[in-house]
Design a protein around this motif. Structure first.
Motif, mmCIF file in Angstrom:
data_model
loop_
_atom_site.group_PDB
_atom_site.id
_atom_site.type_symbol
_atom_site.label_atom_id
_atom_site.label_comp_id
_atom_site.label_asym_id
_atom_site.label_seq_id
_atom_site.Cartn_x
_atom_site.Cartn_y
_atom_site.Cartn_z
ATOM 1 N N GLU A 127 51.356 -35.182 10.470
ATOM 2 C CA GLU A 127 51.338 -34.025 9.569
ATOM 3 C C GLU A 127 51.027 -32.734 10.315
ATOM 4 N N GLU A 128 50.121 -32.822 11.264
ATOM 5 C CA GLU A 128 49.782 -31.628 12.043
ATOM 6 C C GLU A 128 50.982 -31.162 12.867
ATOM 7 N N LYS B 141 53.544 -29.559 10.503
ATOM 8 C CA LYS B 141 53.091 -28.230 10.097
ATOM 9 C C LYS B 141 53.424 -27.206 11.181
ATOM 10 N N CYS C 274 57.118 -26.398 11.233
ATOM 11 C CA CYS C 274 57.479 -25.474 10.144
ATOM 12 C C CYS C 274 57.099 -24.049 10.510
ATOM 13 N N GLU C 275 55.891 -23.883 11.034
ATOM 14 C CA GLU C 275 55.399 -22.539 11.344
ATOM 15 C C GLU C 275 56.210 -21.890 12.463
ATOM 16 N N SER D 44 56.952 -27.008 2.152
ATOM 17 C CA SER D 44 56.113 -28.133 1.766
ATOM 18 C C SER D 44 56.739 -29.368 2.397
#
Lengths: 91, 91
Positions: free
Chosen positions: B62-63, B66, B69-70, B82
């Motif tokens: 998940e990290e 994330k 995405c960023e 999301s």
């Protein structure tokens, strides 16, 4: 609209079938690798739609969304779709 | 990769922030209306990615997603994202 219409949010994912080439996904996977994300194995790119609609109940809303996908949002020859319909509040 | 790496599927939705104009969504909403779907109130168009990656556990996966995405998949100025990460099987 009848007075009993409820507002629904449909969240729709459209993606290419597994057998269809996805150059956009391949490019993104390469870019992620270049950024140092070397644990990425593959990327598939698709589209996402949020459709706000009114319907008398969830079954009707799902049926409408299915028709929207078949007729406009997805190309059934090369794409698959999935969706989730959530009731928001009485319209 | 260590021997304990697990394969994860990340399903990522990227959509425009509510305050950002979405001409594609507006066009699709109009097209749906023309096709007879007159219960559609609005459409927002976005992107959908399926990323297959390896990680030692779900928190790490998940990290990583994330950060992807960023840094690449979403433009944080005008878009929100999301995602959901699902473990597939030991890699």
């Amino acid at each position: 609209m009848t007075e009993t219409a409820v507002r629904f949010l449909a969240e729709i994912q459209v993606s290419l079938k597994p057998t269809v080439n996805d150059p956009e996904g391949t490019t993104i996977a390469g870019a992620l690798g270049n950024l140092g994300f070397d644990t990425v194995q593959s990327v598939r790119a698709g589209r996402y739609f949020q459709v706000m609609l009114e319907a008398s109940d969830a079954v009707t809303a799902e049926e409408h969304v299915k028709q929207m996908c078949e007729r406009l949002l997805a190309n059934p020859v090369i794409e698959t779709y999935s969706f989730k319909v959530t009731a928001l509040e009485p319209a």
